[in-house]
Design a protein around this motif. Sequence first.
Motif, short mmCIF file in Angstrom:
data_model
loop_
_atom_site.label_atom_id
_atom_site.label_comp_id
_atom_site.label_asym_id
_atom_site.label_seq_id
_atom_site.Cartn_x
_atom_site.Cartn_y
_atom_site.Cartn_z
N ARG A 239 0.78 -1.25 0.00
CA ARG A 239 0.00 0.00 0.00
C ARG A 239 0.81 1.30 0.00
O ARG A 239 0.31 2.32 -0.47
CB ARG A 239 -0.92 0.00 1.24
N LEU A 240 2.01 1.28 0.56
CA LEU A 240 2.76 2.54 0.69
C LEU A 240 3.44 2.90 -0.62
O LEU A 240 3.85 2.02 -1.38
CB LEU A 240 3.81 2.42 1.81
N ASN A 241 3.56 4.24 -0.87
CA ASN A 241 4.35 4.59 -2.05
C ASN A 241 5.80 4.18 -1.80
O ASN A 241 6.27 4.14 -0.68
CB ASN A 241 4.17 6.05 -2.45
N LYS A 242 6.47 3.87 -2.90
CA LYS A 242 7.73 3.11 -2.80
C LYS A 242 8.87 3.91 -2.18
O LYS A 242 9.92 3.33 -1.88
CB LYS A 242 8.12 2.56 -4.17
N ASP A 243 8.69 5.23 -1.98
CA ASP A 243 9.79 5.93 -1.29
C ASP A 243 9.62 5.87 0.23
O ASP A 243 10.45 6.40 0.96
CB ASP A 243 9.98 7.37 -1.78
N ILE A 244 8.58 5.20 0.69
CA ILE A 244 8.50 4.90 2.13
C ILE A 244 8.89 3.43 2.28
O ILE A 244 8.17 2.54 1.87
CB ILE A 244 7.09 5.12 2.68
N GLN A 245 10.09 3.22 2.84
CA GLN A 245 10.57 1.84 2.97
C GLN A 245 10.01 1.20 4.24
O GLN A 245 9.29 1.85 5.00
CB GLN A 245 12.10 1.85 3.02
N ILE A 246 10.32 -0.07 4.42
CA ILE A 246 9.78 -0.80 5.57
C ILE A 246 10.90 -1.50 6.34
O ILE A 246 11.78 -2.15 5.74
CB ILE A 246 8.73 -1.83 5.10
N ILE A 247 10.88 -1.33 7.65
CA ILE A 247 11.72 -2.15 8.53
C ILE A 247 10.80 -3.22 9.10
O ILE A 247 9.71 -2.90 9.62
CB ILE A 247 12.34 -1.33 9.67
N GLY A 248 11.20 -4.47 8.96
CA GLY A 248 10.41 -5.59 9.47
C GLY A 248 10.92 -6.01 10.85
O GLY A 248 12.11 -6.29 11.03
N THR A 249 10.00 -6.03 11.80
CA THR A 249 10.33 -6.41 13.17
C THR A 249 9.27 -7.39 13.67
O THR A 249 8.08 -7.18 13.40
CB THR A 249 10.32 -5.17 14.09
N GLY A 250 9.72 -8.45 14.34
CA GLY A 250 8.72 -9.35 14.91
C GLY A 250 8.98 -10.80 14.56
O GLY A 250 8.86 -11.18 13.39
N GLY A 251 9.33 -11.60 15.56
CA GLY A 251 9.42 -13.05 15.37
C GLY A 251 10.66 -13.54 14.67
O GLY A 251 10.70 -14.67 14.19
N ILE A 252 11.71 -12.71 14.58
CA ILE A 252 12.93 -13.14 13.89
C ILE A 252 13.82 -13.91 14.86
O ILE A 252 14.26 -13.38 15.88
CB ILE A 252 13.67 -11.95 13.28
N GLN A 253 14.07 -15.18 14.50
CA GLN A 253 14.97 -16.04 15.26
C GLN A 253 16.03 -16.66 14.36
O GLN A 253 17.06 -17.15 14.84
CB GLN A 253 14.21 -17.19 15.93
N THR A 254 15.77 -16.72 13.05
CA THR A 254 16.68 -17.39 12.12
C THR A 254 16.81 -16.59 10.83
O THR A 254 16.02 -15.67 10.57
CB THR A 254 16.11 -18.77 11.71
N GLY A 255 17.79 -16.99 10.01
CA GLY A 255 17.95 -16.35 8.70
C GLY A 255 16.71 -16.54 7.84
O GLY A 255 16.35 -15.68 7.03
#
Length: 312
Positions: A239-255
């Motif tokens: 949904r966001l215009n592409k100049d708004i990037q995303i940092i993903g956070t949540g549930g990361i334990q592995t590559g």
Amino acid sequence: MISTATTLAGSNFDNCMMNASGVYCMDSDELLAVENSKAATFVTKSGTLQPRKGNPEPRYFETEFGSINSMGLPNNGVDYYLDFVSQDQINHPGKTYFLSITGFNLAEDLELLQKVTDSDFAGVVELNLSCPNVPGKPQTGYDFETVDAILKAVFDVYHKPLGVKLPPYFDIIHFDQMAEILNKYPLSYVNSINSIGNGLYINDDTETVVIKPKQGFGGIGGEYVKPTALANVHAFYQRLNKDIQIIGTGGIQTGKDIFEHILCGASMVQVGTALMVEGPVIFERLTAELEAIMAEKGYDNIEDFRGKLNYL
Ligand SMILES: O=C1NC(=O)NC(C(=O)O)N1
């Protein structure tokens, strides 16, 4: 040559991973431990105008599948973090750091940003709109009109790289409504998600909650939240215009978890609960695991697969 490097908020990072605000970032010792790890950079604990002790302990508990916390924004105050990062920038010229801030109303948000403007800080501001753990205070990210008003006022006065830390949303209409608001502003990025607010974990032997604040209600992190985190990352990516990037956070334990966040559209990821458990050495394991997945799939860099989730 496989690279896990990334670009975010106009800066280049040699790796796509860092700590999540709140974890390994309370003081200079913790921040330097992350700095000296394989993480690309660090984000500070959310700084408030004055230092805060936070909620009574016990206020953090690790469970089989993650964590529950009701820290209550304990921190050394925004001036401490501004002083630390301004000095660290001198020691590491050209490196970009993240400063998390949170006010308890719009006036405080603007006062915090004025302090940033008046400082030597040259990094990226992360405006935390989603702490679920201050008794009597709502998660701002669930009040859409207030988020709109805050962002309008913020971008009237602050013109350097800035992102927002959002709570998880659970309704497609809310993704639509929040994205419509966010797309109005020159945000560098959106960070999804903060903990899933006001969960409850019980010790069956004692028939008791495990944290003291708020009768045991606290933010949930770890493996429990990955499906929700991936959905929020991908919904905003769609949904966001592409100049708004995303940092993903949540549930990361592995590559593999990082691979999934990037497949959903994240340009960078933050690690919380698993970093708390394993310490900053985790970033060596996570980098090696992500590189192995990329090698196996024939990807040289994260842009080869970022956002390229397939639908049935
Ligand atoms: O934004 C926050 N998210 C959390 O899960 N906990 C902290 C806190 O309670 O300080 N803040």
